[in-house]
Design a protein around this motif. Sequence first.
Motif, PDB file in Angstrom:
ATOM      1  N   PRO A 103       0.736  -1.470   0.288  1.00  0.00           N
ATOM      2  CA  PRO A 103       0.310  -0.236   0.407  1.00  0.00           C
ATOM      3  C   PRO A 103       0.692   1.286  -0.366  1.00  0.00           C
ATOM      4  O   PRO A 103      -0.162   2.503  -0.030  1.00  0.00           O
ATOM      5  N   THR A 104       2.490   1.518   1.021  1.00  0.00           N
ATOM      6  CA  THR A 104       2.873   2.656   0.376  1.00  0.00           C
ATOM      7  C   THR A 104       3.833   2.329  -0.479  1.00  0.00           C
ATOM      8  O   THR A 104       4.691   0.969  -0.530  1.00  0.00           O
ATOM      9  N   ALA A 105       5.092   3.895  -0.236  1.00  0.00           N
ATOM     10  CA  ALA A 105       5.847   3.821  -1.150  1.00  0.00           C
ATOM     11  C   ALA A 105       7.407   2.964  -0.393  1.00  0.00           C
ATOM     12  O   ALA A 105       7.022   3.190   0.809  1.00  0.00           O
ATOM     13  N   SER A 106       8.773   2.353  -0.792  1.00  0.00           N
ATOM     14  CA  SER A 106      10.023   2.109  -0.003  1.00  0.00           C
ATOM     15  C   SER A 106      10.387   3.435   0.446  1.00  0.00           C
ATOM     16  O   SER A 106      10.507   4.472   0.152  1.00  0.00           O
ATOM     17  N   ALA A 107      10.973   2.944   1.958  1.00  0.00           N
ATOM     18  CA  ALA A 107      11.186   4.372   3.119  1.00  0.00           C
ATOM     19  C   ALA A 107      12.767   4.156   1.949  1.00  0.00           C
ATOM     20  O   ALA A 107      14.072   3.927   2.290  1.00  0.00           O
ATOM     21  N   GLN A 108      13.310   4.505   0.708  1.00  0.00           N
ATOM     22  CA  GLN A 108      14.141   4.563  -0.360  1.00  0.00           C
ATOM     23  C   GLN A 108      14.417   5.729  -0.451  1.00  0.00           C
ATOM     24  O   GLN A 108      13.668   6.549  -0.828  1.00  0.00           O
ATOM     25  N   LEU A 149      -9.498   6.360  -7.573  1.00  0.00           N
ATOM     26  CA  LEU A 149      -7.605   6.119  -6.575  1.00  0.00           C
ATOM     27  C   LEU A 149      -8.499   4.903  -6.004  1.00  0.00           C
ATOM     28  O   LEU A 149      -7.223   4.576  -5.225  1.00  0.00           O
ATOM     29  N   SER A 150      -9.307   4.152  -6.216  1.00  0.00           N
ATOM     30  CA  SER A 150      -9.211   2.695  -5.396  1.00  0.00           C
ATOM     31  C   SER A 150      -8.611   2.021  -5.908  1.00  0.00           C
ATOM     32  O   SER A 150      -7.838   1.120  -5.355  1.00  0.00           O
ATOM     33  N   ARG A 151      -7.367   1.994  -6.868  1.00  0.00           N
ATOM     34  CA  ARG A 151      -6.474   1.364  -7.853  1.00  0.00           C
ATOM     35  C   ARG A 151      -5.163   1.910  -7.147  1.00  0.00           C
ATOM     36  O   ARG A 151      -4.538   0.425  -7.414  1.00  0.00           O
ATOM     37  N   ASN A 152      -4.932   2.830  -6.207  1.00  0.00           N
ATOM     38  CA  ASN A 152      -3.431   3.375  -5.578  1.00  0.00           C
ATOM     39  C   ASN A 152      -2.873   3.399  -6.799  1.00  0.00           C
ATOM     40  O   ASN A 152      -1.351   2.447  -6.423  1.00  0.00           O
ATOM     41  N   ARG A 153      -2.893   4.259  -7.787  1.00  0.00           N
ATOM     42  CA  ARG A 153      -2.015   3.866  -8.921  1.00  0.00           C
ATOM     43  C   ARG A 153      -1.499   5.950  -8.463  1.00  0.00           C
ATOM     44  O   ARG A 153      -1.210   5.814 -10.208  1.00  0.00           O
ATOM     45  N   ASN A 154      -1.687   6.450  -8.179  1.00  0.00           N
ATOM     46  CA  ASN A 154      -1.739   7.343  -8.461  1.00  0.00           C
ATOM     47  C   ASN A 154      -0.100   7.828  -7.477  1.00  0.00           C
ATOM     48  O   ASN A 154       0.368   8.920  -7.039  1.00  0.00           O
ATOM     49  N   TRP A 155       1.142   6.878  -7.580  1.00  0.00           N
ATOM     50  CA  TRP A 155       2.271   6.979  -7.232  1.00  0.00           C
ATOM     51  C   TRP A 155       3.535   7.624  -7.832  1.00  0.00           C
ATOM     52  O   TRP A 155       3.008   6.841  -9.351  1.00  0.00           O
TER      53      TRP A 155
END
Length: 267
Positions: free
Chosen positions: A10-15, A46-52
């Motif tokens: 669900p979230t980005a990596s801390a890198q 937004l349900s796709r969680n592809r706004n990264w």
Amino acid sequence: MAKQLFGHVPTASAQRPESIGFYSKGCQAGGAQLAETGPTWQAMRLSRNRNWAQPEAIDFIQDLSRKAAALPGWNGIYVGDMSQPRGGPMLTGHASHQTGIDADIWLRRADRLDLSVAEREAISSTDMQARGGAYTNANWTPEHMALVKAAASDPRTARIFIFPGARWAMCDAETGDRSWLNKVRPWYGHNTHFHVRLNCLPGDTACEAQDPPPPGDGCDDAREWQANILNPRPAPPADPDAPEPKPKGEITMADLPGQCAAVLTSD
């Protein structure tokens, strides 16, 4: 399969932010999330969680949205799929969008920027094609061309994909500098949005770059696509002795650059 692993994080990596691998076989470290709503954009589905995406790609989207807001009748842009939080293969849809430097921009005129989450799930973009994609229909406007031109003219852009009819319409309409047309390439399925692909970002040594487009404005290629839609070439007769084609396999972690395993397991 890799899509099951990347598609549920669900979230980005801390890198450190980095694009890793090729657009259709890679991942992204240190991704950033495009705000769901900004002064000149809204993220859709937004349900796709592809706004990264990579932070520089977020900057690109915001810059483009401000240019769109200056067009008559437009308040900005609707942003479709970008990447998953850590990139990688998607559960459904795109083969690319894996490294945080691809984004789909809806061709629907963004006249409202107060769409609710539910509205953004329900509405669709505007179909711009006629005659199977060989031509544009009455929905296509000079403002659409101006938006694509703005995206293509940005030095960060490597490619733009859009349906052949729009590609030819822009070839036909451009009377000035034609250099930006070189980056705009015809492709199937891009009749409700255009796909922006950015260059590998400076310092991303593990990012695999897109080959540069052929020289010239590409309009002969667009005309050929158009002709093939209007007068499809007959398929060659099947070879009865040819072996059965092998099914296309799913991407596994072994198919991705080695760094993607660390991206997946990072905090």
